[in-house]
Design a protein around this motif. Structure first.
Motif, PDB file in Angstrom:
ATOM      1  N   LYS A  47     -12.268  38.581  34.080  1.00 58.40           N
ATOM      2  CA  LYS A  47     -10.980  38.887  34.699  1.00 58.40           C
ATOM      3  C   LYS A  47     -10.017  37.731  34.443  1.00 58.40           C
ATOM      4  O   LYS A  47     -10.422  36.596  34.223  1.00 58.40           O
ATOM      5  CB  LYS A  47     -11.135  39.077  36.206  1.00 58.40           C
ATOM      6  CG  LYS A  47     -11.840  40.380  36.570  1.00 58.40           C
ATOM      7  CD  LYS A  47     -12.021  40.450  38.069  1.00 58.40           C
ATOM      8  CE  LYS A  47     -13.005  41.558  38.428  1.00 58.40           C
ATOM      9  NZ  LYS A  47     -13.651  41.349  39.690  1.00 58.40           N
ATOM     10  N   VAL A  48      -8.746  38.031  34.485  1.00 58.48           N
ATOM     11  CA  VAL A  48      -7.732  37.025  34.173  1.00 58.48           C
ATOM     12  C   VAL A  48      -7.746  35.892  35.196  1.00 58.48           C
ATOM     13  O   VAL A  48      -7.606  34.721  34.852  1.00 58.48           O
ATOM     14  CB  VAL A  48      -6.336  37.682  34.113  1.00 58.48           C
ATOM     15  CG1 VAL A  48      -5.287  36.658  33.717  1.00 58.48           C
ATOM     16  CG2 VAL A  48      -6.341  38.830  33.134  1.00 58.48           C
ATOM     17  N   ASP A  49      -7.918  36.219  36.491  1.00 55.54           N
ATOM     18  CA  ASP A  49      -7.884  35.163  37.507  1.00 55.54           C
ATOM     19  C   ASP A  49      -9.131  34.295  37.486  1.00 55.54           C
ATOM     20  O   ASP A  49      -9.274  33.361  38.261  1.00 55.54           O
ATOM     21  CB  ASP A  49      -7.661  35.755  38.902  1.00 55.54           C
ATOM     22  CG  ASP A  49      -8.648  36.865  39.194  1.00 55.54           C
ATOM     23  OD1 ASP A  49      -9.447  37.177  38.286  1.00 55.54           O
ATOM     24  OD2 ASP A  49      -8.621  37.414  40.290  1.00 55.54           O
ATOM     25  N   VAL A  51      -9.806  32.525  34.872  1.00 56.42           N
ATOM     26  CA  VAL A  51      -9.508  31.470  33.915  1.00 56.42           C
ATOM     27  C   VAL A  51      -9.569  30.090  34.562  1.00 56.42           C
ATOM     28  O   VAL A  51     -10.161  29.158  34.027  1.00 56.42           O
ATOM     29  CB  VAL A  51      -8.138  31.715  33.254  1.00 56.42           C
ATOM     30  CG1 VAL A  51      -7.718  30.518  32.424  1.00 56.42           C
ATOM     31  CG2 VAL A  51      -8.192  32.970  32.408  1.00 56.42           C
ATOM     32  N   LYS A  52      -8.968  30.007  35.763  1.00 57.57           N
ATOM     33  CA  LYS A  52      -8.895  28.704  36.441  1.00 57.57           C
ATOM     34  C   LYS A  52     -10.298  28.188  36.793  1.00 57.57           C
ATOM     35  O   LYS A  52     -10.644  27.043  36.483  1.00 57.57           O
ATOM     36  CB  LYS A  52      -8.054  28.867  37.719  1.00 57.57           C
ATOM     37  CG  LYS A  52      -7.684  27.545  38.360  1.00 57.57           C
ATOM     38  CD  LYS A  52      -6.598  26.817  37.537  1.00 57.57           C
ATOM     39  CE  LYS A  52      -6.514  25.374  37.980  1.00 57.57           C
ATOM     40  NZ  LYS A  52      -5.961  24.491  36.928  1.00 57.57           N
ATOM     41  N   ALA A  53     -11.087  29.093  37.395  1.00 54.41           N
ATOM     42  CA  ALA A  53     -12.458  28.714  37.751  1.00 54.41           C
ATOM     43  C   ALA A  53     -13.253  28.372  36.505  1.00 54.41           C
ATOM     44  O   ALA A  53     -14.044  27.416  36.492  1.00 54.41           O
ATOM     45  CB  ALA A  53     -13.137  29.858  38.505  1.00 54.41           C
ATOM     46  N   GLY A  54     -13.026  29.126  35.438  1.00 56.72           N
ATOM     47  CA  GLY A  54     -13.719  28.889  34.181  1.00 56.72           C
ATOM     48  C   GLY A  54     -13.395  27.528  33.611  1.00 56.72           C
ATOM     49  O   GLY A  54     -14.262  26.839  33.071  1.00 56.72           O
ATOM     50  N   VAL A 114     -26.342  28.925  35.973  1.00 61.30           N
ATOM     51  CA  VAL A 114     -25.699  29.930  35.121  1.00 61.30           C
ATOM     52  C   VAL A 114     -25.923  31.326  35.701  1.00 61.30           C
ATOM     53  O   VAL A 114     -27.043  31.818  35.740  1.00 61.30           O
ATOM     54  CB  VAL A 114     -26.239  29.852  33.682  1.00 61.30           C
ATOM     55  CG1 VAL A 114     -25.619  30.950  32.840  1.00 61.30           C
ATOM     56  CG2 VAL A 114     -25.968  28.494  33.079  1.00 61.30           C
ATOM     57  N   THR A 115     -24.848  31.913  36.201  1.00 60.28           N
ATOM     58  CA  THR A 115     -24.913  33.291  36.673  1.00 60.28           C
ATOM     59  C   THR A 115     -23.943  34.105  35.826  1.00 60.28           C
ATOM     60  O   THR A 115     -23.114  33.534  35.115  1.00 60.28           O
ATOM     61  CB  THR A 115     -24.497  33.391  38.141  1.00 60.28           C
ATOM     62  OG1 THR A 115     -23.144  32.904  38.231  1.00 60.28           O
ATOM     63  CG2 THR A 115     -25.390  32.553  39.041  1.00 60.28           C
ATOM     64  N   GLN A 116     -24.074  35.422  35.896  1.00 63.81           N
ATOM     65  CA  GLN A 116     -23.179  36.260  35.106  1.00 63.81           C
ATOM     66  C   GLN A 116     -21.730  36.004  35.480  1.00 63.81           C
ATOM     67  O   GLN A 116     -20.848  35.989  34.629  1.00 63.81           O
ATOM     68  CB  GLN A 116     -23.553  37.735  35.309  1.00 63.81           C
ATOM     69  CG  GLN A 116     -22.849  38.669  34.330  1.00 63.81           C
ATOM     70  CD  GLN A 116     -23.136  38.303  32.867  1.00 63.81           C
ATOM     71  OE1 GLN A 116     -24.271  38.114  32.460  1.00 63.81           O
ATOM     72  NE2 GLN A 116     -22.079  38.152  32.079  1.00 63.81           N
ATOM     73  N   LYS A 117     -21.493  35.744  36.785  1.00 61.11           N
ATOM     74  CA  LYS A 117     -20.111  35.512  37.231  1.00 61.11           C
ATOM     75  C   LYS A 117     -19.541  34.247  36.579  1.00 61.11           C
ATOM     76  O   LYS A 117     -18.413  34.230  36.079  1.00 61.11           O
ATOM     77  CB  LYS A 117     -20.109  35.376  38.758  1.00 61.11           C
ATOM     78  CG  LYS A 117     -18.710  35.296  39.364  1.00 61.11           C
ATOM     79  CD  LYS A 117     -18.811  35.371  40.874  1.00 61.11           C
ATOM     80  CE  LYS A 117     -17.498  34.965  41.534  1.00 61.11           C
ATOM     81  NZ  LYS A 117     -16.356  35.737  41.049  1.00 61.11           N
ATOM     82  N   ASP A 120     -18.793  34.789  32.984  1.00 58.88           N
ATOM     83  CA  ASP A 120     -17.537  35.528  32.836  1.00 58.88           C
ATOM     84  C   ASP A 120     -16.332  34.621  33.010  1.00 58.88           C
ATOM     85  O   ASP A 120     -15.318  34.769  32.317  1.00 58.88           O
ATOM     86  CB  ASP A 120     -17.484  36.673  33.863  1.00 58.88           C
ATOM     87  CG  ASP A 120     -18.523  37.737  33.556  1.00 58.88           C
ATOM     88  OD1 ASP A 120     -19.004  37.771  32.400  1.00 58.88           O
ATOM     89  OD2 ASP A 120     -18.868  38.510  34.470  1.00 58.88           O
ATOM     90  N   GLN A 121     -16.453  33.679  33.952  1.00 67.63           N
ATOM     91  CA  GLN A 121     -15.312  32.787  34.200  1.00 67.63           C
ATOM     92  C   GLN A 121     -15.076  31.871  32.992  1.00 67.63           C
ATOM     93  O   GLN A 121     -13.940  31.707  32.538  1.00 67.63           O
ATOM     94  CB  GLN A 121     -15.576  31.963  35.464  1.00 67.63           C
ATOM     95  CG  GLN A 121     -15.455  32.816  36.725  1.00 67.63           C
ATOM     96  CD  GLN A 121     -15.977  32.122  37.969  1.00 67.63           C
ATOM     97  OE1 GLN A 121     -16.739  31.157  37.891  1.00 67.63           O
ATOM     98  NE2 GLN A 121     -15.567  32.622  39.132  1.00 67.63           N
ATOM     99  N   ILE A 122     -16.140  31.278  32.464  1.00 65.20           N
ATOM    100  CA  ILE A 122     -15.974  30.416  31.287  1.00 65.20           C
ATOM    101  C   ILE A 122     -15.485  31.249  30.102  1.00 65.20           C
ATOM    102  O   ILE A 122     -14.616  30.819  29.338  1.00 65.20           O
ATOM    103  CB  ILE A 122     -17.302  29.701  30.950  1.00 65.20           C
ATOM    104  CG1 ILE A 122     -17.698  28.780  32.102  1.00 65.20           C
ATOM    105  CG2 ILE A 122     -17.177  28.908  29.663  1.00 65.20           C
ATOM    106  CD1 ILE A 122     -19.049  28.108  31.937  1.00 65.20           C
ATOM    107  N   ALA A 123     -16.014  32.461  29.989  1.00 65.84           N
ATOM    108  CA  ALA A 123     -15.583  33.341  28.899  1.00 65.84           C
ATOM    109  C   ALA A 123     -14.086  33.637  29.010  1.00 65.84           C
ATOM    110  O   ALA A 123     -13.368  33.619  28.004  1.00 65.84           O
ATOM    111  CB  ALA A 123     -16.388  34.636  28.931  1.00 65.84           C
TER     112      ALA A 123
END
Lengths: 270, 365
Positions: A47-49, A51-54, A114-117, A120-123
């Motif tokens: 998700k776009v939001d 990005v920051k966490a990633g 490493v979790t899927q969430k 997704d954030q790093i991705a």
């Protein structure tokens, strides 16, 4: 102990040890050779939001090799433009974060954090840096919707030279290798094709269409789910293992039996 | 016919056969042993086994035979229990039948060897060798009979029979020699060329199509550096005789990575086409590593550098993979602008002639 000591000097002891070692090797190989896994890893879309966490996760776990803003360093390539699909492939298969630098980064169990969430954030963060291939949807990688026959033709033309006709993998140059496909999820197979991880060439969506990729996934999944009618596939890597088993276990066993049958008994009072 | 030895058949003197399981004749000794063990006969040189070993061997052999008995019943039971029909059922049936039969035969064999090794007495036997030749009497008898047979058959006397017989077998003897013709005909110059030099019916150059799907490839679609594709000539997608020579791999390189060994006029936007047939012994060399640009042949590890005209960098291959000249047509599809400049695949006797011919036209090999 004395019994063992006495038997150790028995004329057949060395054959027994050899046989035991061979048996252990065989059992060990069977126990540790990769088995098919349930291939449905849940892949959620980024998700776009996120990005920051990633970005925060990237700074704490990836920056030391891939550099600030993923521009790359001597230890790791730039991630600008590799896309979310590359991140999802590398992290969900445990290849990244890498622990040691060798000829090739191996698949390994995921670290605890490493979790899927988090993947997704790093991705999402890496995707925001320079675009690139995105994570495929569940529908795109559903083996049930692909045609294994058509996929098999493409697989045999483009993939089996490295990955073997049954997806068992094989050796490349200088310590690199094409990994076994039996532990890869359908999404990982798709992502590997569009991103070309490590030594693997890229099969982009404009030359091998998403539909054709789904056919290939269907082929890979259907082949690895097949039963081995002989009872044991011997790693499904073909005549090499079959020959080894026939020569070492089969003929070796016959030789040992012949030695035992014809062995002359030692007679103490001769 | 009537002169065979009358001493062979004397049915009235035959000892009646004793069927196993029937009681022995009163005067005979029991074949299968008696309840009271007779004192072991002392024979010079024969060493009876230690009684403990004999008892142990007896138990061990009996155990083996019991295993065989049970496994044999298990075999029959598995045949009844495991029904074939689907793949899983067949696999289980194979395993059960094979496993029980193995166990049964193994138990039988082990039991017999244990019996021989632990129960039977041990002694050395010297077996004398005899002269191989028959004695003079037998030899002269055979020679006489042979001469008599030749005389009676008329092989010498009756010319017609002898000659027709020899004539009859002569063609049969010749037949295997005639069949050697199937080793030919010589390939002539067929090995020097592939279909890539041909044109379509409309006189256009052949397009490169994806192996497996047969779709033509737009150069603009095959645009990702690190890309690889196995391609075949348009119109010959399923002609295996043609594909044995004409299969090609397309590699997408960054234009700045291409080195001088590659003929840049034959590339298009970093797309290079090489023969997929290894120049060593003709295996499909298509293990391409996009990070090192190595093309590896899986049979003998010949390694080629895709950026440098597929130069050999490791392994037994002696020559680079031939490069196919490619371009795009008006619609943007990849086409072959000609055949490979040199013969593809492994060496053959007249290969040097083909290269000389190419050099005369000004080509580099």
């Amino acid at each position: 102990m004395t019994r063992i000591t006495a038997r150790r000097r028995h004329p057949l002891a060395r054959y027994a040890v050899l046989l035991l070692a061979l048996a252990l090797l065989g059992v060990g190989y069977a126990a540790f050779s990769p088995k098919s896994q349930s291939a449905d890893a849940a892949i959620a879309s980024g998700k776009v939001d996120d990005v920051k966490a990633g970005e925060e996760l990237f700074k704490s776990h990836c920056l030391s090799c891939h550099g600030p803003e993923a521009r790359g360093t001597a230890d790791g390539p730039t991630l600008v433009g590799v896309g979310a699909a590359a991140v999802d492939f590398q992290m969900s298969s445990g290849r990244m974060p890498a622990t040691t630098v060798g000829a090739q980064v191996p698949r390994k169990p995921l670290p605890a954090w490493v979790t899927q969430k988090k993947i997704d954030q790093i991705a999402a963060y890496v995707q925001s840096l320079g675009g690139g291939p995105t994570v495929p949807s569940k529908d795109q990688v559903d083996p049930a919707k692909g045609d294994p026959a058509k996929g098999g033709e493409l697989f045999r033309a483009n993939c089996i030279s490295c990955h073997n006709w049954a997806g068992a993998g094989g050796a490349l140059t200088q310590g690199k290798y094409a990994p076994n496909l039996n532990s890869s999820s359908p999404a990982q197979i798709y992502e590997a094709m569009i991103t070309g991880p490590q030594a693997m060439p890229v099969f982009n969506d404009s030359t091998i269409t998403p539909q054709q990729k789904r056919d290939m996934i269907a082929y890979i999944v259907s082949v690895r789910e097949q039963t081995d009618p002989g009872g044991f596939g011997l790693g499904r890597i073909g005549p090499v293992t079959e020959g080894l088993v026939a020569w070492i276990v089969g003929i070796g066993g016959l030789v040992l039996a012949a030695i035992w049958i014809t062995a002359k008994r030692r007679q103490a009072n001769d | 016919m009537t002169d065979h030895n009358p001493e062979i058949e004397r049915p009235e003197e035959r000892v009646p056969k004793r069927v196993i399981g029937t009681p022995p004749a009163a005067t005979e000794r029991a074949v299968l042993g008696e309840d009271k063990p007779a004192a072991p006969a002392v024979v010079a040189g024969v060493k009876p086994q230690d009684p403990r070993t004999v008892r142990k061997g007896e138990r061990l052999a009996a155990l083996c035979f019991t295993i065989t008995f049970l496994a044999g019943i298990g075999f029959i039971a598995s045949y009844v229990i495991f029904q074939v029909g689907d793949l899983d059922g067949t696999a289980a049936s194979n395993l059960a039948l094979g496993g029980t039969l193995t166990l049964a035969l193994l138990g039988l064999a082990l039991g017999m060897v244990v019996w021989a090794r632990m129960v039977l007495p041990k002694y050395s036997v010297v077996q004398e060798r005899h002269v191989m030749a028959s004695d003079r009497e037998v030899r002269s008898d055979v020679a006489e009979k042979f001469a008599q047979g030749v005389e009676e058959s008329g092989f010498v006397k009756r010319k017609l029979l002898r000659r027709t017989l020899l004539a009859a077998v002569a063609p049969l003897g010749l037949a295997p020699v005639v069949l050697l013709r199937d080793l030919g005909p010589l390939p002539e110059t067929k090995l020097r060329h592939t279909v890539w030099g041909e044109k379509t019916k409309d006189g256009k150059p052949l397009r490169l199509v994806v192996e497996g799907t047969g779709q033509p490839i737009r150069a603009a679609d095959f645009n990702t550096p690190g890309g690889l594709l196995s391609v075949v000539p348009e119109g010959y997608e399923h002609d295996l005789t043609v594909l044995a020579k004409a299969t090609v791999i397309l590699v997408n390189l960054r234009p700045e990575e291409i080195k001088s060994g590659t003929n840049k006029n034959w590339t298009y936007n970093g797309i290079v086409a090489y023969s997929k047939i290894c120049t060593h012994v003709g295996c499909p060399a298509a293990l391409y590593e996009q990070n090192t640009h190595n093309i590896l042949c899986p049979c003998h590890q010949s390694t080629f550098d895709a950026t440098d005209g597929a130069k050999v960098i490791f392994g037994p291959a002696a020559r680079p993979l031939p490069q196919l000249p490619i371009d795009v047509d008006a619609e943007g599809y990849l086409i072959a602008t000609g055949d490979f400049p040199v013969p593809v695949g492994p060496s053959f006797w007249e290969r040097g002639d083909a290269e000389a011919e190419y050099r005369q036209k000004g080509g580099q090999v």
